[in-house]
Design a protein around this motif. Structure first.
Motif, short mmCIF file in Angstrom:
data_model
loop_
_atom_site.label_atom_id
_atom_site.label_comp_id
_atom_site.label_asym_id
_atom_site.label_seq_id
_atom_site.Cartn_x
_atom_site.Cartn_y
_atom_site.Cartn_z
N THR A 97 0.82 -1.22 0.00
CA THR A 97 0.00 0.00 0.00
C THR A 97 0.85 1.26 0.00
OG1 THR A 97 -0.16 0.03 2.42
CG2 THR A 97 -1.91 -1.13 1.23
N VAL A 102 1.39 6.63 0.97
CA VAL A 102 0.37 5.59 0.87
C VAL A 102 -0.77 6.18 0.07
CG1 VAL A 102 0.99 4.37 2.99
CG2 VAL A 102 -0.74 6.16 3.07
N ARG A 104 -6.77 2.55 3.08
CA ARG A 104 -5.58 2.32 2.24
C ARG A 104 -5.94 1.48 1.01
NH1 ARG A 104 0.12 1.42 5.01
NH2 ARG A 104 0.12 3.22 6.37
N THR A 133 -4.48 -0.90 -2.21
CA THR A 133 -3.37 -1.68 -2.72
C THR A 133 -2.87 -0.98 -3.97
OG1 THR A 133 -4.32 -3.72 -1.86
CG2 THR A 133 -2.68 -3.94 -3.62
#
Length: 173
Positions: free
Chosen positions: A89, A118, A126, A128
């Motif tokens: 992330t 991030v 968050r 990916t």
């Protein structure tokens, strides 16, 4: 990597920003304030992180910056950023700052920095992020170096966490 998050080449996220340095950006010697340069670096890095993650970037750290040479009043500052490496992330973004001499048509290196971001969605969760595909030898070296820096950061974060747990309630610097 899943079909949902296909890896992307470094070139897909590269960003560039140019600034002319005005009196309000400088100290009494006519040099750009370091904090102002850091702001420009953070902004160009955020553009690169946004392009790569296709989400909202949040700066986690600027763990290394080298101020190589002063930036003077009236200089044209050019900042270039790209994703060095993407993890689950988080992403490391490298930024290089140069001053352009328009008369001589030359460039002078003034600063370099590494930032970690991030990516978040619109609810603050968050995301990916896709892996990065380094294509050139230079990009491959930066990719490997980013992995080494991440290992060092992880150790430093653990050490700081341990130190905070042992601090007394009074302020320590």
């Amino acid at each position: 990597m899943s079909e949902e998050y296909p890896a992307r080449p470094v070139s897909a996220s590269q960003s560039e920003r140019s600034e002319i340095i005005f009196p309000g950006d400088t100290n009494p010697l006519g040099n750009l304030f370091g904090g102002r340069l850091m702001q420009f670096i953070d902004l160009v890095a955020a553009m690169s992180a946004t392009r790569h993650a296709r989400g909202i970037p949040v700066t986690v750290s600027m763990d290394h910056i080298d101020f190589v040479a002063p930036v003077k009043l009236g200089d044209i500052l050019i900042l270039k950023a790209s994703v060095n490496r993407a993890f689950n992330t988080s992403m490391e973004i490298g930024v290089k700052a140069m001053v352009e001499d328009v008369r001589e048509q030359t460039y002078r290196h003034v600063a370099s920095a590494y930032l970690t971001f991030v990516a978040l969605d619109h609810t603050g969760k968050r995301l990916t992020v896709p892996h990065i595909i380094p294509e050139t030898e230079h990009q491959k070296r930066r990719f490997e170096d980013a992995g080494n820096r991440r290992e060092m950061r992880s150790g430093e974060v653990a050490r700081k966490k341990e130190n905070r747990a042992t601090l007394t309630p009074e302020w320590h610097i």
